[in-house]
Design a protein around this motif. Sequence first.
Motif, PDB file in Angstrom:
ATOM      1  N   VAL A 129      20.266 -17.884 -27.415  1.00  0.00           N
ATOM      2  CA  VAL A 129      19.764 -17.523 -26.086  1.00  0.00           C
ATOM      3  C   VAL A 129      20.425 -18.464 -25.092  1.00  0.00           C
ATOM      4  O   VAL A 129      20.243 -19.695 -25.167  1.00  0.00           O
ATOM      5  CB  VAL A 129      18.237 -17.635 -26.008  1.00  0.00           C
ATOM      6  CG1 VAL A 129      17.748 -17.288 -24.612  1.00  0.00           C
ATOM      7  CG2 VAL A 129      17.585 -16.736 -27.051  1.00  0.00           C
ATOM      8  N   THR A 130      21.199 -17.896 -24.152  1.00  0.00           N
ATOM      9  CA  THR A 130      21.975 -18.691 -23.209  1.00  0.00           C
ATOM     10  C   THR A 130      21.507 -18.385 -21.797  1.00  0.00           C
ATOM     11  O   THR A 130      21.368 -17.210 -21.416  1.00  0.00           O
ATOM     12  CB  THR A 130      23.474 -18.372 -23.324  1.00  0.00           C
ATOM     13  OG1 THR A 130      23.877 -18.546 -24.687  1.00  0.00           O
ATOM     14  CG2 THR A 130      24.286 -19.276 -22.428  1.00  0.00           C
ATOM     15  N   THR A 131      21.262 -19.456 -21.021  1.00  0.00           N
ATOM     16  CA  THR A 131      20.846 -19.283 -19.626  1.00  0.00           C
ATOM     17  C   THR A 131      21.964 -19.763 -18.711  1.00  0.00           C
ATOM     18  O   THR A 131      22.645 -20.754 -19.000  1.00  0.00           O
ATOM     19  CB  THR A 131      19.567 -20.069 -19.339  1.00  0.00           C
ATOM     20  OG1 THR A 131      19.771 -21.457 -19.653  1.00  0.00           O
ATOM     21  CG2 THR A 131      18.407 -19.540 -20.183  1.00  0.00           C
ATOM     22  N   SER A 132      22.133 -19.057 -17.601  1.00  0.00           N
ATOM     23  CA  SER A 132      23.143 -19.437 -16.615  1.00  0.00           C
ATOM     24  C   SER A 132      22.720 -18.883 -15.266  1.00  0.00           C
ATOM     25  O   SER A 132      21.756 -18.119 -15.157  1.00  0.00           O
ATOM     26  CB  SER A 132      24.523 -18.898 -17.011  1.00  0.00           C
ATOM     27  OG  SER A 132      24.508 -17.481 -17.065  1.00  0.00           O
ATOM     28  N   SER A 133      23.465 -19.268 -14.235  1.00  0.00           N
ATOM     29  CA  SER A 133      23.141 -18.799 -12.880  1.00  0.00           C
ATOM     30  C   SER A 133      24.424 -18.503 -12.124  1.00  0.00           C
ATOM     31  O   SER A 133      25.472 -19.118 -12.360  1.00  0.00           O
ATOM     32  CB  SER A 133      22.315 -19.851 -12.128  1.00  0.00           C
ATOM     33  OG  SER A 133      23.064 -21.046 -11.957  1.00  0.00           O
ATOM     34  N   THR A 134      24.318 -17.526 -11.233  1.00  0.00           N
ATOM     35  CA  THR A 134      25.404 -17.203 -10.302  1.00  0.00           C
ATOM     36  C   THR A 134      24.825 -17.191  -8.900  1.00  0.00           C
ATOM     37  O   THR A 134      23.633 -17.482  -8.699  1.00  0.00           O
ATOM     38  CB  THR A 134      26.022 -15.831 -10.642  1.00  0.00           C
ATOM     39  OG1 THR A 134      25.038 -14.813 -10.419  1.00  0.00           O
ATOM     40  CG2 THR A 134      26.486 -15.772 -12.090  1.00  0.00           C
ATOM     41  N   ASN A 135      25.667 -16.837  -7.934  1.00  0.00           N
ATOM     42  CA  ASN A 135      25.172 -16.781  -6.555  1.00  0.00           C
ATOM     43  C   ASN A 135      24.153 -15.663  -6.350  1.00  0.00           C
ATOM     44  O   ASN A 135      23.334 -15.724  -5.441  1.00  0.00           O
ATOM     45  CB  ASN A 135      26.347 -16.576  -5.594  1.00  0.00           C
ATOM     46  CG  ASN A 135      27.273 -17.786  -5.565  1.00  0.00           C
ATOM     47  OD1 ASN A 135      26.833 -18.908  -5.814  1.00  0.00           O
ATOM     48  ND2 ASN A 135      28.546 -17.554  -5.267  1.00  0.00           N
ATOM     49  N   LYS A 136      24.210 -14.640  -7.211  1.00  0.00           N
ATOM     50  CA  LYS A 136      23.361 -13.475  -7.013  1.00  0.00           C
ATOM     51  C   LYS A 136      22.260 -13.340  -8.046  1.00  0.00           C
ATOM     52  O   LYS A 136      21.254 -12.670  -7.783  1.00  0.00           O
ATOM     53  CB  LYS A 136      24.209 -12.191  -7.031  1.00  0.00           C
ATOM     54  CG  LYS A 136      25.231 -12.112  -5.913  1.00  0.00           C
ATOM     55  CD  LYS A 136      26.001 -10.798  -5.989  1.00  0.00           C
ATOM     56  CE  LYS A 136      27.004 -10.683  -4.851  1.00  0.00           C
ATOM     57  NZ  LYS A 136      27.765  -9.405  -4.904  1.00  0.00           N
ATOM     58  N   SER A 137      22.412 -13.961  -9.228  1.00  0.00           N
ATOM     59  CA  SER A 137      21.457 -13.692 -10.299  1.00  0.00           C
ATOM     60  C   SER A 137      21.252 -14.915 -11.172  1.00  0.00           C
ATOM     61  O   SER A 137      22.108 -15.805 -11.251  1.00  0.00           O
ATOM     62  CB  SER A 137      21.936 -12.534 -11.191  1.00  0.00           C
ATOM     63  OG  SER A 137      22.136 -11.369 -10.439  1.00  0.00           O
ATOM     64  N   ILE A 138      20.096 -14.932 -11.836  1.00  0.00           N
ATOM     65  CA  ILE A 138      19.822 -15.827 -12.952  1.00  0.00           C
ATOM     66  C   ILE A 138      19.977 -14.985 -14.217  1.00  0.00           C
ATOM     67  O   ILE A 138      19.364 -13.921 -14.330  1.00  0.00           O
ATOM     68  CB  ILE A 138      18.407 -16.417 -12.874  1.00  0.00           C
ATOM     69  CG1 ILE A 138      18.212 -17.145 -11.527  1.00  0.00           C
ATOM     70  CG2 ILE A 138      18.151 -17.335 -14.047  1.00  0.00           C
ATOM     71  CD1 ILE A 138      19.124 -18.339 -11.342  1.00  0.00           C
ATOM     72  N   VAL A 139      20.810 -15.441 -15.155  1.00  0.00           N
ATOM     73  CA  VAL A 139      21.177 -14.633 -16.309  1.00  0.00           C
ATOM     74  C   VAL A 139      20.646 -15.275 -17.584  1.00  0.00           C
ATOM     75  O   VAL A 139      20.800 -16.485 -17.800  1.00  0.00           O
ATOM     76  CB  VAL A 139      22.704 -14.456 -16.399  1.00  0.00           C
ATOM     77  CG1 VAL A 139      23.071 -13.525 -17.557  1.00  0.00           C
ATOM     78  CG2 VAL A 139      23.261 -13.933 -15.083  1.00  0.00           C
ATOM     79  N   ILE A 140      20.001 -14.449 -18.423  1.00  0.00           N
ATOM     80  CA  ILE A 140      19.569 -14.860 -19.755  1.00  0.00           C
ATOM     81  C   ILE A 140      20.240 -13.930 -20.755  1.00  0.00           C
ATOM     82  O   ILE A 140      20.010 -12.721 -20.741  1.00  0.00           O
ATOM     83  CB  ILE A 140      18.042 -14.783 -19.922  1.00  0.00           C
ATOM     84  CG1 ILE A 140      17.339 -15.613 -18.844  1.00  0.00           C
ATOM     85  CG2 ILE A 140      17.623 -15.247 -21.302  1.00  0.00           C
ATOM     86  CD1 ILE A 140      15.819 -15.478 -18.868  1.00  0.00           C
ATOM     87  N   GLU A 141      21.107 -14.483 -21.628  1.00  0.00           N
ATOM     88  CA  GLU A 141      21.808 -13.688 -22.628  1.00  0.00           C
ATOM     89  C   GLU A 141      21.219 -13.937 -24.005  1.00  0.00           C
ATOM     90  O   GLU A 141      20.903 -15.080 -24.359  1.00  0.00           O
ATOM     91  CB  GLU A 141      23.305 -14.020 -22.644  1.00  0.00           C
ATOM     92  CG  GLU A 141      24.050 -13.562 -21.403  1.00  0.00           C
ATOM     93  CD  GLU A 141      25.550 -13.786 -21.543  1.00  0.00           C
ATOM     94  OE1 GLU A 141      25.978 -14.377 -22.561  1.00  0.00           O
ATOM     95  OE2 GLU A 141      26.299 -13.375 -20.641  1.00  0.00           O
TER      96      GLU A 141
END
Length: 425
Positions: A338-350
């Motif tokens: 489970v990988t978490t990351s962030s961009t300018n538009k979204s918070i992403v959980i893979e």
Amino acid sequence: MRRRLLSSTLLVAVIAVLLLGIPLGVAVNRLIHEEATQELSGEAKSLVGDVEYARGQEQPIDPEQLAKKYPERYIQIYARGTPPQVITVGTEPPMDRRLDASAQSESGVYVVVVRDKTQVEQQVHAWLLLILALAAVALAVAVGLAVVQSRRLTLPLRDLAMIAERLGSGEARPSKHRYGIQELDRVAEVLDRSATRIADLLAREREFATDASHQLRTPLTGLTMRLEEIVAAADDPKVVKEEGEAAIVQAERLTAVIDELLAAARRQRHAQTSVVELDALLDQQFIEWGPAFSRSGRKLMLSGTRGLKALGTSGGISQVISTLLENSLKHGGGPVTVTTSSTNKSIVIEVADQGNGIPEDIAPRVFERNMSGAGGTGLGLTLARALAAADGGRLELVRPRPAVFAVFLRPVGDSGRYRVVSGPA
């Protein structure tokens, strides 16, 4: 209703025929008698002229020629002179059957032309019979039109009554029947819309039952695992306490799932989204699913950026992640990351595993309802995607082989933070 339409139409037709037929019969009778009288008057004037001409030429008047020229007439001619001349031609009809006309000249010629009224009355009777025949035809046509019109009205009404009865019995299927009558078509349209709404309500009820059975299974499974851990660690009070607390969390989550399902059934999320700390949410998921992965001999790992926050509902995001972890446990293979990351538009959980992934023919439709390639119910991913959309995010299949799913959530500060959004479809 049909008998009433027939009787009323027939009554109107009879009244119309009487109002038109009686004056027409009287007018025809008078016209035929006037034409016969004018004809006799013309013959009398013509005969006066002939007599005057014969007298001027000093020719005798031949009764036989007059009988040939004026057949079926009784003629009397009076000519002044010395001696007076009286000529009679034909047979005199009875007094009650006479129809006559006369003419007189200045030289003293007086002519009377008489005919029998029988022929005139026969002509009148013939015209009256024709009028009666036309009236009978008009009545027959009126009755035929009344029968057709009554069928056109009563059959659609019977059909609409059957449709309404089917709706009352729960058979909600639009008939799409139209009858060419504006008022009846309007009723049919209303019934079709009602049938569509009833069918939609019934479908929602069935979907709710199906969704509830599927969604409640995951927290119940987690609760069962916690209770099994408690039983297995009955001799260790510390472990019993930890597992008991985890079981309580599972029970609370089960309550939250029920609330989510009820909100979905009502087609509206009444609670506003709030800030959700992803670290605490994912840690709780790892606590719930860690023992299950350990018993399967597989690893459950967390990586990526820590301390992320997103907008949504804790119950909705938890349910989405739990569904992805359950699918990886059942249908995937190898370690799950489970990988978490962030961009300018979204918070992403893979969520990714190392299994065989999703077949190419199923990958484009993996989020469709009842679509499953591994013997599942085909509801988990559909509901998970709907829950993500309800929180203003989205769930996507990033890579089919090995399978990688990504949840895109709204970052804190998004302009839609306090909006009320629709629930799962």
